[in-house]
Scaffold this motif. Sequence first.
Motif, mmCIF file in Angstrom:
data_model
loop_
_atom_site.group_PDB
_atom_site.id
_atom_site.type_symbol
_atom_site.label_atom_id
_atom_site.label_comp_id
_atom_site.label_asym_id
_atom_site.label_seq_id
_atom_site.Cartn_x
_atom_site.Cartn_y
_atom_site.Cartn_z
ATOM 1 N N PRO A 163 0.822 -1.210 0.000
ATOM 2 C CA PRO A 163 0.000 0.000 0.000
ATOM 3 C C PRO A 163 0.854 1.258 0.000
ATOM 4 C CG PRO A 163 0.049 -0.955 2.193
ATOM 5 C CD PRO A 163 0.766 -1.918 1.305
ATOM 6 N N ALA A 164 0.503 2.193 -0.878
ATOM 7 C CA ALA A 164 1.243 3.448 -0.984
ATOM 8 C C ALA A 164 0.815 4.393 0.132
ATOM 9 C CB ALA A 164 0.972 4.077 -2.350
ATOM 10 N N PRO A 165 1.609 5.427 0.394
ATOM 11 C CA PRO A 165 1.212 6.404 1.419
ATOM 12 C C PRO A 165 -0.124 7.063 1.063
ATOM 13 C CG PRO A 165 3.507 6.692 0.779
ATOM 14 C CD PRO A 165 2.922 5.731 -0.199
ATOM 15 N N ASN A 166 -0.904 7.401 2.069
ATOM 16 C CA ASN A 166 -2.166 8.108 1.822
ATOM 17 C C ASN A 166 -1.911 9.550 1.416
ATOM 18 O OD1 ASN A 166 -3.874 5.914 2.470
ATOM 19 N ND2 ASN A 166 -3.575 6.324 4.653
ATOM 20 N N GLN A 167 -0.893 10.152 2.001
ATOM 21 C CA GLN A 167 -0.530 11.518 1.668
ATOM 22 C C GLN A 167 0.937 11.746 2.007
ATOM 23 O OE1 GLN A 167 -3.082 14.008 4.037
ATOM 24 N NE2 GLN A 167 -1.981 13.607 5.932
ATOM 25 N N CYS A 168 1.470 12.842 1.490
ATOM 26 C CA CYS A 168 2.874 13.167 1.723
ATOM 27 C C CYS A 168 2.981 14.511 2.441
ATOM 28 C CB CYS A 168 3.631 13.223 0.406
ATOM 29 S SG CYS A 168 3.793 11.605 -0.413
ATOM 30 N N ALA A 169 4.087 14.684 3.117
ATOM 31 C CA ALA A 169 4.324 15.915 3.866
ATOM 32 C C ALA A 169 4.541 17.087 2.921
ATOM 33 C CB ALA A 169 5.535 15.747 4.774
ATOM 34 N N ALA A 170 4.168 18.277 3.370
ATOM 35 C CA ALA A 170 4.439 19.505 2.639
ATOM 36 C C ALA A 170 5.824 20.029 3.052
ATOM 37 C CB ALA A 170 3.355 20.533 2.939
ATOM 38 N N PRO A 171 6.444 20.847 2.214
ATOM 39 C CA PRO A 171 5.978 21.362 0.925
ATOM 40 C C PRO A 171 6.305 20.408 -0.218
ATOM 41 C CG PRO A 171 8.071 22.357 1.475
ATOM 42 C CD PRO A 171 7.711 21.481 2.640
ATOM 43 N N LEU A 172 5.935 20.802 -1.421
ATOM 44 C CA LEU A 172 6.235 19.989 -2.595
ATOM 45 C C LEU A 172 7.745 19.930 -2.795
ATOM 46 C CD1 LEU A 172 4.694 18.576 -5.016
ATOM 47 C CD2 LEU A 172 5.268 20.632 -6.336
ATOM 48 N N PRO A 173 8.315 18.744 -2.992
ATOM 49 C CA PRO A 173 9.764 18.657 -3.206
ATOM 50 C C PRO A 173 10.134 19.000 -4.646
ATOM 51 C CG PRO A 173 8.808 16.482 -3.344
ATOM 52 C CD PRO A 173 7.676 17.416 -2.973
ATOM 53 N N VAL A 174 11.422 19.061 -4.884
ATOM 54 C CA VAL A 174 11.947 19.088 -6.253
ATOM 55 C C VAL A 174 12.241 17.638 -6.600
ATOM 56 C CG1 VAL A 174 13.794 19.896 -7.771
ATOM 57 C CG2 VAL A 174 12.939 21.377 -5.938
ATOM 58 N N LEU A 175 11.377 17.021 -7.414
ATOM 59 C CA LEU A 175 11.537 15.610 -7.751
ATOM 60 C C LEU A 175 11.425 15.438 -9.256
ATOM 61 C CD1 LEU A 175 10.388 12.442 -5.991
ATOM 62 C CD2 LEU A 175 9.699 12.742 -8.376
ATOM 63 N N LEU A 176 12.447 14.811 -9.836
ATOM 64 C CA LEU A 176 12.496 14.555 -11.270
ATOM 65 C C LEU A 176 12.660 13.058 -11.485
ATOM 66 C CD1 LEU A 176 14.371 17.284 -10.484
ATOM 67 C CD2 LEU A 176 14.211 17.543 -12.953
ATOM 68 N N HIS A 177 11.672 12.454 -12.135
ATOM 69 C CA HIS A 177 11.623 10.999 -12.275
ATOM 70 C C HIS A 177 11.864 10.591 -13.727
ATOM 71 C CE1 HIS A 177 10.158 6.921 -11.141
ATOM 72 N NE2 HIS A 177 9.805 6.881 -12.416
ATOM 73 N N LEU A 178 12.714 9.580 -13.917
ATOM 74 C CA LEU A 178 13.015 9.032 -15.248
ATOM 75 C C LEU A 178 12.600 7.576 -15.295
ATOM 76 C CD1 LEU A 178 14.473 9.532 -18.031
ATOM 77 C CD2 LEU A 178 16.513 8.560 -16.924
ATOM 78 N N HIS A 179 11.943 7.161 -16.397
ATOM 79 C CA HIS A 179 11.478 5.777 -16.497
ATOM 80 C C HIS A 179 11.433 5.325 -17.950
ATOM 81 C CE1 HIS A 179 9.501 3.119 -13.353
ATOM 82 N NE2 HIS A 179 9.589 2.323 -14.408
ATOM 83 N N GLY A 180 11.664 4.045 -18.173
ATOM 84 C CA GLY A 180 11.602 3.459 -19.510
ATOM 85 C C GLY A 180 10.256 2.803 -19.761
ATOM 86 N N LEU A 181 9.684 3.073 -20.910
ATOM 87 C CA LEU A 181 8.378 2.496 -21.248
ATOM 88 C C LEU A 181 8.461 0.987 -21.460
ATOM 89 C CD1 LEU A 181 7.085 5.272 -23.674
ATOM 90 C CD2 LEU A 181 6.208 4.739 -21.386
ATOM 91 N N ALA A 182 9.632 0.477 -21.801
ATOM 92 C CA ALA A 182 9.806 -0.964 -22.024
ATOM 93 C C ALA A 182 10.340 -1.674 -20.776
ATOM 94 C CB ALA A 182 10.755 -1.193 -23.199
#
Length: 303
Positions: free
Chosen positions: A196-215
Motif C-alpha cells: 500500500p502506498a502512502p495516503n498523503q505526503c508531507a508539505a511542501p512539494l519537493p523538487v523531484l524529477l523521475h526518469l522511467h523506460g516504457l519498455a
Amino acid sequence: MSMGRRLFGEGTEHHRPRNAGVDSARVARRAAGTMRRLCAGLIILLASLPWRASFGCGATSDCLVTEGSYRIRLPTNASGRQLGAVIYFHGWQQAAEDVMSDASLAATAERLGIALVALNGEQKTWSFPSSPTHHRDDFEYVHAVVDDLVERFPIDRKRLLGAGFSQGASMIWYLACREPRLFAAFAPMSGAFWLPAPNQCAAPLPVLLHLHGLADKTVPVEGREVAPGIRQDSVRDSFSILGKTAVLHAAEPARLTGSEDLHLVCRRSTRRADGGVLELCLHAGGHFPIAGWVEHAWRAIPN
C-alpha cells in the motif's frame, strides 16, 4: 699502554677531537630543528586538506556509521571549498562498491565538481514501509549518513541531491514523501511507491524529477505484482500522491549529457514560489540508470 687500548682509542687523546662533544650537540640541534620543520609542514598540509586526511574511508573503503556504512569519492578540484554531493541509492542486490565502479556516474560527479556518495542497503536492499523485506530503519540510517557526511567531510548539507535506481529509486520516493526538504532535489530512476502506498505526503512539494523506460519489465511504469500480496505501484499513482495539486504539463524534453540520442517525452509542473517542482520524463528503453539524469536533476536545484 697495551696494544688493544691504543687500537680502540682508550686513553689516547688523538683518536677523539677536542671539539667532538660540541659537534655532536650541534648535529643533534640541527636534526631536532629539521624534524620540527617537517612536523610543522605536515600539520599545515593536513590542516589545508582536511577532507584528504585519512578519514578512514573513501571510494574503496567503507565509512562506518551506527546504522551501516557508505562510500564517498571527492572531486579532484575540491581545494578546501564546501561541496555539494549526490547521495546515491543502489538497485536491488547491489552495493556501494557497484556505484563507485560506475565510470559514467563518477565522471558526472567530477564534471559537476561534487562528491559522489554511495549508500549501502542492508542485505543489498532497502527497507521502507511497503518494501518486501525489512532489515533496519533506513530513514534513521539516511540521517546517520548525512550527519556523518557534513561532520567528517566539507559537505554542504543544503546542496544534496538524492538519486536512486530501481529499489533505490523507491527509497527516494519515500524520502521525498516523508521529508521533502531532506535533499535539495530528488532524482529517482525506474522505481516508485509500492502498495500500500502512502495516503498523503508531507508539505511542501519537493523538487523531484523521475526518469522511467516504457519498455521496463522489471519495474513497469504501470506497476506489477512481484509476488502474492507484494505489488509495485504505478508511476502515475505515485505522482498523484506526492503532488495532489501539482498538474504536470507537456514540457521541453531534457537533453542528457552522454545520452544525447535518448529521446525523452517530459511533463513538468509549474515551479512553486518555494522552489518545489515535479517532472516526469519517459524514454523507449528498459530498466537501466542514466548518469546524465543525475546531472539534469542537479541543475534543477533552486539557487
